[in-house]
Every structure is written in C-alpha cells, then in structure tokens.
Design a protein around this motif. Structure first.
Motif, mmCIF file in Angstrom:
data_model
loop_
_atom_site.group_PDB
_atom_site.id
_atom_site.type_symbol
_atom_site.label_atom_id
_atom_site.label_comp_id
_atom_site.label_asym_id
_atom_site.label_seq_id
_atom_site.Cartn_x
_atom_site.Cartn_y
_atom_site.Cartn_z
ATOM 1 N N THR A 244 -19.148 -45.048 5.385
ATOM 2 C CA THR A 244 -20.398 -45.036 6.130
ATOM 3 C C THR A 244 -20.804 -43.596 6.433
ATOM 4 O OG1 THR A 244 -19.821 -47.140 7.171
ATOM 5 C CG2 THR A 244 -21.581 -45.848 8.191
ATOM 6 N N TYR A 245 -22.022 -43.241 6.020
ATOM 7 C CA TYR A 245 -22.518 -41.886 6.267
ATOM 8 C C TYR A 245 -23.432 -41.910 7.480
ATOM 9 C CZ TYR A 245 -25.206 -37.584 5.822
ATOM 10 O OH TYR A 245 -25.813 -36.384 6.086
ATOM 11 N N LYS A 246 -23.131 -41.083 8.440
ATOM 12 C CA LYS A 246 -23.941 -41.004 9.649
ATOM 13 C C LYS A 246 -24.847 -39.774 9.564
ATOM 14 C CE LYS A 246 -20.329 -43.189 12.430
ATOM 15 N NZ LYS A 246 -19.382 -43.043 13.581
#
Length: 443
Positions: A244-246
C-alpha cells in the motif's frame, strides 16, 4: 537504459513523458488477473509479425527510503545481470540472437522492462520476464558491478554534462517532503553505502507479480497467449509485503523560491518550475495544452515573441512533468548574446501574463486542438508504444482504457480552462526560479 540529460535531451525526454499517448481508432485489448495478483493485458495487432513483451513494476524513485535513493534505477540495471537459469551477461545476447531488441527505463513512479521480438519468439520473451520476476541474480558480484556502472552514469550523464543537474537542482527546491524531491538517479553515496541484503529486500518487496502488469501486444493469438502466460507466471509466488502506497501531501510553496547555480556551461539558462497537478486531472490536460501553446514549434507564443520578434532568446521550452502525483511544469530559456537574464525572464513573464489576461483566439485554439489530435494519432502508431501506454495507464490509474479516452479529455478543455489554469498555477508564489550561470561569473 541510460538517461542523457543535456538541455535538449531533458526537454525532449520529459516532454515525451507528458505528451498524449492515444489513438483515434479504438485500441482493443483484454485483461485478466492471475491468482498471484499479476495483472495481464493482451492487445492483438497482426499488422507485422512482431510482439512486445513488457512488464511494468509499480516501483519508482518515490518508493525509496530518503537515505537509500536510487534503488529503483539501480535495479533497472541489476535485473539485466542474469538469473538462476540465465548466465551473467547473456540477457542481451539471447534477445538479439532471436532477432529482437530490449530495454528498460525508470521514472519517479514506475520501472518498465520490455522486449520486442519476432512473434514466433513470444514464449522466449515470457520466459525471460518470468525469470526476471522470480529468479533475478541479486548477488555480491552483480551488485558491485552495477554500483560502478551507476556511479559512472551519474558522472557522465549528470555531473559532467552541461545543465545535467537541472532536474536535481529544481526538484529539491520545488519539494520539501515529497519523494519527488530527489530524481531517479539518486545519491551515489546511498548506493555505495547500501549492503547486499538491502538490495535483496528491495527486490523481494517490489518485484513481485502483485506489484506488476504484464502487457503483450502485437501478433498474438489470444487463447494461446493466455495459456503461455499461465504456464510461465502462475507459479510465481505472490509477494508478502504490504505494498500500500500512502501519498505524501506536499505543502504549498507559499512564495517564490529563487536561486543561482554556477555550472560548467557557456550559456546562461533560466528555468521556471511551477507546481502543478498530477496527470489525468482536468487541470493537467489544460496545462499540457497551455505548454504547447507557449513553446511547441516556431509559431508558438514564446518562440515567436522571444526568439523571432524580440531576439532575446535562442531557445525556449515549456512542458509539464507527467507524474502520477502533483508535480511541476517547466519553462526554460537560453538568452541571446548580450541579453541580461533578468530582461529575458521579464519577457517570459510578460508572455505568461498575456495568457492570464486574455483568452487565446479561436484560431489559436483550433490549431492547438489539431496539434493534440495529430500527436495522439501518431503517439500510438507503434505497437511497442501502445504496450507502454496500456501498462502506464493501468499502473498509474487502474484504467488501461485511458488509452482510448485521453483524446476526449484534451478536447474537453476550453479556452477558458487554459486561461484559468494559467492564472491559478503560473504565479510567482507557486514557482521555483533558477539561473544557471557559467562558473566564470561566480564571485
């Protein structure tokens, strides 16, 4: 694989990243997912007996740690070293002996590997890419070899090339917290300091099927190709890391950033970098059209005013950096002999103010739309380019069909939109201004 960063190379390369990549005729394709998360896109075009086999990994320089920059670009090189079943240095030879070509490139947002092969060599291409995904050699010898290669590339293509540090100097001033503040080449000290296990961890994390899209485009049979994809990729284990890229929210610039860089150059250069929205937003399309209005061709506004009429510049360019997240649009100019850089900058600002104050003419607007339609038609004439576009649109936006709708997004831009984005984004408190001056002028 190597990037060249002279002024013209920077201009053409980055402008290409922000250009429209679609085709008037609908591009048909099929999509499916393997159980391990690999997304697959198949595009059949039997015009020529060739096929492009490509894999785009959702990893670019923005996914790196701030104290370990340059890893994605490093792997662009390292993953040609070989695999458990491909001897070191044989990757290129295998493809070339099969009558094909291959390459790779890295950006802030992704890494892309591809081969173009005779269509009867499709299975070879699938084997090569599955080997890269599952069995790449991440060992001490390959790491040591590529460390030397990357350090030398940094020297040749950036440090010792006129204007070669242009992007580095710009981005570190345009961004304070977002990872766009460093460029893909990264910091050589980070690469040299990294231990072998750090590279192995990076490979294990990002170069996995659930972080990639496989695009096969060209002279293929759909059912046969599906079977081959499953044969070579279905047994590759899904990555275990949380991918997951924030997104990092960069604060507003809140005031002009102005600086001078003394470099080994003969001619001064003025650069204005305006903070702009991400690709595939309404304002991005309007800004892209605005940049074309300003600098594409000898009849463009900046060229006509600054080069032809006022003779204050010998070259001008304007283009947005096409990134997945909010980025910058660059305007560059080289002053003519005897022209003060301040005078040229004022002339640049005056042309931008004209767009802010007045709607462009209907004639200019129609010409602009014609330019984009022409560029879009040409943009995907090559099957290999279509493969790249399909991979990018899926990786960035989860929408491979953007290849068929992007033209509509440009044509939806109005004259009022162009004026509006000029007023909104091309302001002094939203920009970085750099003067690149010869070292001989340094006090």
């Amino acid at each position: 694989m190597k990037n060249r960063f002279s002024l013209l190379a920077v201009t053409l390369l980055i402008a290409g990243l922000g250009s429209a990549n679609a085709q008037l005729n609908k591009i048909n394709f099929e999509e499916f997912d393997l159980d391990n998360g690999l997304h697959v896109i198949l595009h059949q075009d039997k015009t020529t007996p060739n096929v492009t086999v490509s894999v785009m990994y959702n990893v670019g320089s923005k996914h790196e740690n701030p104290d370990r920059t340059g890893f994605a670009h490093f792997f662009e090189h390292l993953m040609f070293e070989g695999t458990e079943n491909i001897d070191r240095g044989q990757y290129f030879k295998i493809v070339q002996n099969a009558g094909g070509t291959l390459n790779a490139n890295t950006s802030t947002d992704r890494t892309y590997y591809y081969e173009t092969l005779p269509s009867n060599q499709l299975e070879l291409g699938l084997w090569l890419e599955s080997e890269r995904m599952l069995h790449a050699k991440v060992d001490s010898l390959g790491i040591a070899t590529q460390k030397k290669v990357v350090i030398e590339e940094k020297k040749q293509s950036y440090d010792n090339r006129p204007y070669g540090t242009l992007l580095q100097e710009t981005m570190k001033r345009a961004f304070s917290v977002h990872p766009y503040r460093w460029t893909t080449i990264g910091d050589p000290e980070h690469i040299m300091a990294a231990k072998d296990e750090e590279f192995q961890q990076f490979y294990n994390r990002f170069y996995v099927p659930n972080n990639a899209v496989l695009v096969l485009a060209g002279d293929i049979e759909i059912d046969e190709t599906k079977a081959l994809v499953k044969k070579y990729f279905s047994d590759i284990p899904k990555g275990k890391a949380d991918l997951t890229y924030k997104p990092v929210i960069e604060p507003a610039l809140n005031g002009e950033v102005r600086d001078t860089v003394f470099d080994n150059v003969q001619l001064p250069l003025i650069l204005q970098a305006y903070r702009t929205p991400a690709m595939n937003t309404e304002d991005y399309y309007a800004l892209d059209m605005l940049s074309t209005l300003l600098s594409k061709g000898q009849s463009s506004r900046l060229y006509k005013a600054l080069v032809d009429d006022q003779q204050k510049a010998i070259q001008v360019a304007s283009f947005p950096l096409g990134f997945r997240e909010p980025s910058v649009a660059l305007t560059l100019a080289l002053p003519n002999m005897g022209v003060e850089v301040k005078d040229l900058e004022e002339a640049m600002d005056a042309e931008i103010k004209k767009v802010q104050d007045e709607l462009i003419s209907e004639k200019e607007f129609q010409k602009l739309k014609n330019q984009f339609e022409n560029d879009i038609v040409k943009g995907n004439m090559k099957v290999a380019t279509r493969a790249n576009t399909l991979a990018r649109d899926y990786t960035y936006f989860g929408d491979a069909n953007l290849i068929n709708t992007e033209l509509d997004k440009y044509l939806a831009v109005s004259r009022e939109d162009i004026q509006r984005v000029a007023k909104k984004y091309l302001t002094k408190d939203n920009r970085v201004v750099l003067y690149y001056l010869p070292k001989s002028q340094q006090n």
